[in-house]
Design a protein around this motif. Structure first.
Motif, PDB file in Angstrom:
ATOM      1  N   GLU A  23      88.254  -4.920 153.275  1.00 45.74           N
ATOM      2  CA  GLU A  23      87.388  -4.290 152.277  1.00 45.74           C
ATOM      3  C   GLU A  23      87.898  -4.566 150.858  1.00 45.74           C
ATOM      4  OE1 GLU A  23      86.082   0.165 150.859  1.00 45.74           O
ATOM      5  OE2 GLU A  23      86.387  -0.164 152.997  1.00 45.74           O
ATOM      6  N   ASN A  24      89.200  -4.417 150.657  1.00 45.24           N
ATOM      7  CA  ASN A  24      89.799  -4.658 149.336  1.00 45.24           C
ATOM      8  C   ASN A  24      89.655  -6.114 148.909  1.00 45.24           C
ATOM      9  OD1 ASN A  24      90.546  -1.968 149.278  1.00 45.24           O
ATOM     10  ND2 ASN A  24      92.675  -2.365 149.821  1.00 45.24           N
ATOM     11  N   LEU A  25      89.910  -7.047 149.818  1.00 45.49           N
ATOM     12  CA  LEU A  25      89.798  -8.463 149.490  1.00 45.49           C
ATOM     13  C   LEU A  25      88.359  -8.834 149.126  1.00 45.49           C
ATOM     14  CD1 LEU A  25      92.136 -10.022 152.208  1.00 45.49           C
ATOM     15  CD2 LEU A  25      92.593  -9.849 149.742  1.00 45.49           C
ATOM     16  N   THR A  26      87.412  -8.267 149.857  1.00 43.41           N
ATOM     17  CA  THR A  26      85.997  -8.506 149.546  1.00 43.41           C
ATOM     18  C   THR A  26      85.671  -8.035 148.142  1.00 43.41           C
ATOM     19  OG1 THR A  26      85.382  -8.336 151.883  1.00 43.41           O
ATOM     20  CG2 THR A  26      83.623  -7.976 150.261  1.00 43.41           C
ATOM     21  N   THR A  27      86.099  -6.831 147.806  1.00 48.50           N
ATOM     22  CA  THR A  27      85.854  -6.279 146.469  1.00 48.50           C
ATOM     23  C   THR A  27      86.524  -7.126 145.396  1.00 48.50           C
ATOM     24  OG1 THR A  27      85.632  -4.064 147.390  1.00 48.50           O
ATOM     25  CG2 THR A  27      86.133  -4.217 145.034  1.00 48.50           C
ATOM     26  N   HIS A  28      87.765  -7.522 145.626  1.00 45.59           N
ATOM     27  CA  HIS A  28      88.498  -8.333 144.647  1.00 45.59           C
ATOM     28  C   HIS A  28      87.800  -9.677 144.416  1.00 45.59           C
ATOM     29  CE1 HIS A  28      91.715  -5.515 144.240  1.00 45.59           C
ATOM     30  NE2 HIS A  28      92.203  -5.707 145.445  1.00 45.59           N
ATOM     31  N   LEU A  29      87.324 -10.305 145.491  1.00 49.02           N
ATOM     32  CA  LEU A  29      86.692 -11.606 145.328  1.00 49.02           C
ATOM     33  C   LEU A  29      85.353 -11.487 144.596  1.00 49.02           C
ATOM     34  CD1 LEU A  29      86.661 -14.604 145.609  1.00 49.02           C
ATOM     35  CD2 LEU A  29      85.936 -14.344 147.981  1.00 49.02           C
ATOM     36  N   LEU A  30      84.559 -10.490 144.931  1.00 52.43           N
ATOM     37  CA  LEU A  30      83.291 -10.303 144.223  1.00 52.43           C
ATOM     38  C   LEU A  30      83.541 -10.078 142.730  1.00 52.43           C
ATOM     39  CD1 LEU A  30      81.275  -8.133 146.759  1.00 52.43           C
ATOM     40  CD2 LEU A  30      80.901 -10.547 146.175  1.00 52.43           C
ATOM     41  N   LYS A  31      84.563  -9.283 142.424  1.00 60.36           N
ATOM     42  CA  LYS A  31      84.898  -9.018 141.020  1.00 60.36           C
ATOM     43  C   LYS A  31      85.372 -10.302 140.334  1.00 60.36           C
ATOM     44  CE  LYS A  31      87.274  -5.727 138.099  1.00 60.36           C
ATOM     45  NZ  LYS A  31      88.068  -4.517 138.031  1.00 60.36           N
ATOM     46  N   ALA A  32      86.219 -11.069 141.005  1.00 62.86           N
ATOM     47  CA  ALA A  32      86.712 -12.317 140.419  1.00 62.86           C
ATOM     48  C   ALA A  32      85.570 -13.296 140.167  1.00 62.86           C
ATOM     49  CB  ALA A  32      87.773 -12.955 141.323  1.00 62.86           C
ATOM     50  N   GLY A  34      82.558 -12.466 139.548  1.00 65.82           N
ATOM     51  CA  GLY A  34      81.573 -11.895 138.639  1.00 65.82           C
ATOM     52  C   GLY A  34      80.272 -11.598 139.355  1.00 65.82           C
ATOM     53  N   ALA A  35      80.313 -11.514 140.678  1.00 64.85           N
ATOM     54  CA  ALA A  35      79.121 -11.212 141.478  1.00 64.85           C
ATOM     55  C   ALA A  35      78.938  -9.700 141.561  1.00 64.85           C
ATOM     56  CB  ALA A  35      79.269 -11.794 142.883  1.00 64.85           C
ATOM     57  N   PRO A  36      77.694  -9.254 141.673  1.00 65.77           N
ATOM     58  CA  PRO A  36      77.470  -7.814 141.826  1.00 65.77           C
ATOM     59  C   PRO A  36      78.063  -7.314 143.143  1.00 65.77           C
ATOM     60  CG  PRO A  36      75.381  -8.987 141.484  1.00 65.77           C
ATOM     61  CD  PRO A  36      76.454 -10.017 141.666  1.00 65.77           C
ATOM     62  N   ASN A  37      78.593  -6.109 143.111  1.00 66.95           N
ATOM     63  CA  ASN A  37      79.144  -5.504 144.323  1.00 66.95           C
ATOM     64  C   ASN A  37      78.004  -4.769 145.037  1.00 66.95           C
ATOM     65  OD1 ASN A  37      80.734  -4.478 146.314  1.00 66.95           O
ATOM     66  ND2 ASN A  37      82.096  -3.335 144.970  1.00 66.95           N
ATOM     67  N   VAL A  44      77.286 -11.424 152.470  1.00 65.50           N
ATOM     68  CA  VAL A  44      77.490 -12.877 152.530  1.00 65.50           C
ATOM     69  C   VAL A  44      78.902 -13.270 152.113  1.00 65.50           C
ATOM     70  CG1 VAL A  44      75.046 -13.438 152.291  1.00 65.50           C
ATOM     71  CG2 VAL A  44      76.481 -13.300 150.233  1.00 65.50           C
ATOM     72  N   THR A  45      79.787 -12.282 151.986  1.00 62.00           N
ATOM     73  CA  THR A  45      81.208 -12.527 151.736  1.00 62.00           C
ATOM     74  C   THR A  45      81.921 -12.268 153.054  1.00 62.00           C
ATOM     75  OG1 THR A  45      80.966 -11.806 149.452  1.00 62.00           O
ATOM     76  CG2 THR A  45      83.204 -11.870 150.341  1.00 62.00           C
ATOM     77  N   TRP A  46      82.295 -13.322 153.713  1.00 63.16           N
ATOM     78  CA  TRP A  46      82.873 -13.205 155.049  1.00 63.16           C
ATOM     79  C   TRP A  46      84.392 -13.315 155.005  1.00 63.16           C
ATOM     80  CZ3 TRP A  46      79.568 -16.802 158.668  1.00 63.16           C
ATOM     81  CH2 TRP A  46      78.240 -16.363 158.665  1.00 63.16           C
ATOM     82  N   VAL A  47      85.022 -12.578 155.919  1.00 65.52           N
ATOM     83  CA  VAL A  47      86.465 -12.683 156.110  1.00 65.52           C
ATOM     84  C   VAL A  47      86.709 -12.918 157.596  1.00 65.52           C
ATOM     85  CG1 VAL A  47      88.720 -11.596 155.852  1.00 65.52           C
ATOM     86  CG2 VAL A  47      86.887 -11.063 154.206  1.00 65.52           C
ATOM     87  N   LEU A  48      87.312 -14.036 157.906  1.00 66.87           N
ATOM     88  CA  LEU A  48      87.705 -14.334 159.285  1.00 66.87           C
ATOM     89  C   LEU A  48      89.188 -14.034 159.415  1.00 66.87           C
ATOM     90  CD1 LEU A  48      85.878 -17.760 159.722  1.00 66.87           C
ATOM     91  CD2 LEU A  48      85.025 -15.472 160.244  1.00 66.87           C
ATOM     92  N   VAL A  49      89.525 -13.166 160.335  1.00 70.74           N
ATOM     93  CA  VAL A  49      90.917 -12.760 160.531  1.00 70.74           C
ATOM     94  C   VAL A  49      91.497 -13.558 161.692  1.00 70.74           C
ATOM     95  CG1 VAL A  49      92.452 -10.836 161.105  1.00 70.74           C
ATOM     96  CG2 VAL A  49      90.473 -10.455 159.602  1.00 70.74           C
TER      97      VAL A  49
END
Length: 152
Positions: A23-32, A34-37, A44-49
């Motif tokens: 969740e934190n990484l998703t928020t950080h990337l959207l902010k970096a 400049g995309a709306p949260n 459409v922001t995927w994280v594969l673990v």
């Protein structure tokens, strides 16, 4: 439409910690970027673990405990040098907090940012261009402003 891949040793963090980190990484990337949260951009922001068995993680030719790698792939143009640096800084901090990485072991956390050339990204069988994502972001920002103005 960013894609992150987070790799680390199996069992290094709890499922709850992993979920919070994602969740934190998703928020950080959207902010970096400049995309709306918004729900759309989060979806459409995927994280594969990738949890790796401990015996399959090495530094050189020796087993390496505690290494974490985050790969961030974004459409070309989404992250300029400043935004990329912001993602590396905030992503590293989030990982260090989740994995309790000390200053002494900080170099065990790597964040790799890669641009996907325009026209080199596809979804749903269609080529996705960065300019289309910028237009979607602009429309969502305008809708959010209008909604906030109507609520006031």
């Amino acid at each position: 439409m960013p894609l992150m891949e987070l790799s680390y040793q199996e069992g290094a963090i709890t499922p709850e910690t992993r979920d919070q980190l994602v969740e934190n990484l998703t928020t950080h990337l959207l902010k970096a970027e400049g995309a709306p949260n918004t729900e759309f951009f989060r979806s459409v922001t995927w994280v594969l673990v990738n949890e790796r068995p401990a015996e399959l993680v090495y530094a050189g030719d020796k087993p390496a405990a505690g290494v974490v790698k985050l790969e961030v792939a974004t459409p070309e143009g989404a992250l300029d040098d400043d935004r990329r640096a912001r993602m590396i800084e905030t992503g590293t901090a989030a990982i260090r907090e989740a994995f309790e990485v000390s200053d002494e072991d900080a170099l065990k956390v790597w964040v790799l940012c890669r641009d996907v050339v325009d026209g080199g990204w596809g979804a749903g069988g269609n080529v996705v261009h960065y300019k289309e994502l910028v237009e979607i972001a602009k429309a969502q920002r305008e809708a959010a402003k209008a909604e906030a103005g109507a609520a006031a």
